[in-house]
Scaffold this motif. Structure first.
Motif, short mmCIF file in Angstrom:
data_model
loop_
_atom_site.label_atom_id
_atom_site.label_comp_id
_atom_site.label_asym_id
_atom_site.label_seq_id
_atom_site.Cartn_x
_atom_site.Cartn_y
_atom_site.Cartn_z
N ARG A 1 -7.09 -2.07 -1.25
CA ARG A 1 -7.74 -2.03 0.07
C ARG A 1 -6.71 -1.94 1.18
NH1 ARG A 1 -10.95 -6.10 -2.46
NH2 ARG A 1 -9.85 -7.74 -1.30
N TYR A 2 -5.63 -2.68 1.02
CA TYR A 2 -4.54 -2.65 2.00
C TYR A 2 -3.98 -1.24 2.15
CZ TYR A 2 0.15 -3.47 3.93
OH TYR A 2 1.30 -3.42 4.68
N LYS A 3 -3.71 -0.58 1.03
CA LYS A 3 -3.13 0.76 1.08
C LYS A 3 -4.06 1.75 1.77
CE LYS A 3 -0.76 2.45 -2.28
NZ LYS A 3 -0.33 2.94 -3.61
N ILE A 4 -5.36 1.66 1.49
CA ILE A 4 -6.33 2.56 2.13
C ILE A 4 -6.37 2.31 3.63
CG2 ILE A 4 -8.78 3.12 2.33
CD1 ILE A 4 -7.55 4.34 -0.13
N LEU A 5 -6.40 1.05 4.04
CA LEU A 5 -6.53 0.72 5.46
C LEU A 5 -5.30 1.14 6.26
CD1 LEU A 5 -8.25 -2.77 5.28
CD2 LEU A 5 -9.25 -0.63 6.11
N ILE A 6 -4.09 0.85 5.74
CA ILE A 6 -2.90 1.19 6.53
C ILE A 6 -2.64 2.69 6.53
CG2 ILE A 6 -1.87 -1.07 6.13
CD1 ILE A 6 0.14 0.38 4.23
N GLY A 7 -3.26 3.40 5.58
CA GLY A 7 -3.10 4.85 5.55
C GLY A 7 -4.11 5.59 6.40
N THR A 8 -5.22 4.93 6.76
CA THR A 8 -6.26 5.60 7.54
C THR A 8 -6.33 5.12 8.98
OG1 THR A 8 -7.87 3.98 6.71
CG2 THR A 8 -7.72 6.06 5.53
N VAL A 9 -6.09 3.85 9.23
CA VAL A 9 -6.15 3.33 10.61
C VAL A 9 -4.76 3.52 11.21
CG1 VAL A 9 -6.73 1.37 12.08
CG2 VAL A 9 -7.91 1.68 9.91
N ILE A 10 -4.53 4.71 11.73
CA ILE A 10 -3.20 5.09 12.21
C ILE A 10 -3.31 5.89 13.51
CG2 ILE A 10 -2.07 5.12 9.96
CD1 ILE A 10 -2.68 8.14 9.81
N PRO A 11 -2.29 5.86 14.35
CA PRO A 11 -1.18 4.90 14.30
C PRO A 11 -1.62 3.54 14.85
CG PRO A 11 -0.93 6.31 16.20
CD PRO A 11 -2.14 6.81 15.45
N PRO B 1 7.42 -9.11 13.62
CA PRO B 1 6.58 -7.95 13.98
C PRO B 1 5.25 -7.96 13.24
CG PRO B 1 8.25 -7.29 12.40
CD PRO B 1 8.44 -8.77 12.62
N PHE B 2 4.22 -7.44 13.91
CA PHE B 2 2.88 -7.35 13.33
C PHE B 2 2.28 -6.00 13.72
CE2 PHE B 2 3.84 -11.78 13.82
CZ PHE B 2 3.35 -12.38 12.67
N SER B 3 1.80 -5.26 12.71
CA SER B 3 1.15 -3.98 13.02
C SER B 3 -0.36 -4.09 12.91
CB SER B 3 1.67 -2.87 12.11
OG SER B 3 1.30 -3.10 10.76
N PHE B 4 -0.89 -5.23 12.46
CA PHE B 4 -2.31 -5.49 12.59
C PHE B 4 -2.49 -6.16 13.95
CE2 PHE B 4 -3.84 -5.65 7.89
CZ PHE B 4 -3.38 -4.35 7.72
N PHE B 5 -2.52 -5.34 14.99
CA PHE B 5 -2.47 -5.82 16.37
C PHE B 5 -3.14 -4.83 17.29
CE2 PHE B 5 0.03 -4.75 20.22
CZ PHE B 5 -0.40 -5.79 21.03
N ASN B 6 -3.83 -5.37 18.32
CA ASN B 6 -4.36 -4.51 19.37
C ASN B 6 -4.92 -5.37 20.50
OD1 ASN B 6 -5.17 -2.08 20.71
ND2 ASN B 6 -5.43 -1.14 18.68
N VAL B 7 -5.24 -4.70 21.62
CA VAL B 7 -5.94 -5.35 22.73
C VAL B 7 -7.43 -5.15 22.49
CG1 VAL B 7 -5.78 -3.28 24.18
CG2 VAL B 7 -6.19 -5.50 25.24
N LEU B 8 -8.23 -6.20 22.72
CA LEU B 8 -9.66 -6.14 22.42
C LEU B 8 -10.54 -6.05 23.65
CD1 LEU B 8 -9.94 -8.76 19.51
CD2 LEU B 8 -9.40 -6.32 19.41
N GLY C 1 1.33 4.50 7.45
CA GLY C 1 1.28 3.88 6.14
C GLY C 1 2.66 3.69 5.55
N GLY C 2 2.76 2.80 4.57
CA GLY C 2 4.03 2.57 3.88
C GLY C 2 5.11 2.10 4.84
N HIS C 3 6.28 2.74 4.77
CA HIS C 3 7.41 2.38 5.64
C HIS C 3 7.53 3.31 6.84
CE1 HIS C 3 8.73 -0.32 2.47
NE2 HIS C 3 8.72 0.68 1.61
N THR C 4 6.49 4.09 7.12
CA THR C 4 6.57 5.16 8.12
C THR C 4 6.11 4.70 9.50
OG1 THR C 4 6.15 6.78 6.38
CG2 THR C 4 5.86 7.53 8.64
N TYR C 5 6.84 5.15 10.51
CA TYR C 5 6.48 4.93 11.91
C TYR C 5 6.32 6.30 12.59
CZ TYR C 5 7.83 0.04 11.36
OH TYR C 5 7.90 -1.26 10.94
N THR C 6 5.74 6.28 13.77
CA THR C 6 5.61 7.51 14.54
C THR C 6 5.99 7.24 16.00
OG1 THR C 6 4.11 9.32 15.17
CG2 THR C 6 3.17 7.10 15.10
N ARG C 7 6.52 8.27 16.65
CA ARG C 7 6.83 8.16 18.08
C ARG C 7 5.63 8.68 18.88
NH1 ARG C 7 11.56 9.99 15.53
NH2 ARG C 7 13.31 8.52 15.70
#
Length: 215
Positions: free
Chosen positions: A20-30, A49-56, A190-196
């Motif tokens: 489930r983790y792999k599917i979520l971090i690969g689809t909810v991007i960036p 650092p936390f990437s499960f983060f946002n303003v609500l 997803g994985g170890h990947t980031y985006t600018r």
């Protein structure tokens, strides 16, 4: 009309936690990256650092971070410190900060100051006790609003934003416009990947009248 492509369906009830983790971090991007600083009850600083983060929401101003604690139910430093002090500071991570942010992700013991290990200069917080990282393009000083226990080792921490620091060359105080290019924020993939976030485009939502006028 463009013919829709085929899709593969995944029933989460049939997947393992890791799947489930792999599917979520690969689809909810960036996903935006929060570099969170806290201090313990004894005054020891921490950064993670936390990437499960946002303003609500903006009224009240609430941000959320998803924290995965240890499997044996021990709290990670960030979660424990927020429980003890009720305070934390969220830093937006830009491209220049990525390498130091990754050092803060190393699973050091609670006696190690990640900020010192990463060579990050800080200044004391104004509205909270947690330190502010000077290199970050923006910092949100927060007070814990609610902690939601969503699993044996997982919780969502909601924080009320008390005040925000923004790099002076990236904000116009007269109209509160923030220059997105100057912020140069990164996102987690997803994985170890980031985006600018340098490839920007604008889309203005039409009013019903503007839509009708288009026929």
């Amino acid at each position: 009309m463009t013919r829709p492509s085929s899709h593969t369906h995944f029933d989460f009830a049939q997947l393992t936690e890791r799947e489930r983790y792999k599917i979520l971090i690969g689809t909810v991007i960036p996903r935006p990256v929060a570099l969170v600083t806290t201090v313990s009850h004894d005054g020891v600083p921490n950064a993670g650092p936390f990437s499960f983060f946002n303003v609500l929401t903006h009224d009240p101003a609430i941000v959320a971070i998803g924290v995965e604690n240890y499997a044996d139910m021990r709290f990670k430093d960030t979660a424990r410190n927020i429980r003890e002090t009720g305070e934390f500071t969220v830093h937006i991570v830009d491209d220049a900060l990525v390498r130091q942010m990754e050092i803060c992700a190393i699973k050091f013991g609670p006696e190690i100051d990640e900020l010192e290990e990463a060579g990050l200069d800080t200044t004391p917080g104004v509205m909270v006790r947690s330190p502010r990282i000077l290199a970050a393009p923006a910092a949100l000083e927060c007070r814990r609003h609610t902690t939601l226990q969503v699993g044996p080792a997982r919780e969502i921490i909601l924080g009320e934003v008390l005040g925000v620091y923004v790099r002076s060359d990236a904000v116009d105080p007269s109209n509160l416009h923030i220059d997105q290019q100057m912020m140069d924020a990164v996102g987690r993939m997803g994985g170890h990947t980031y985006t600018r976030t340098r490839d920007l485009f604008d889309i203005k939502t039409l009013t019903p009248e503007e839509w009708a006028a288009r026929g």
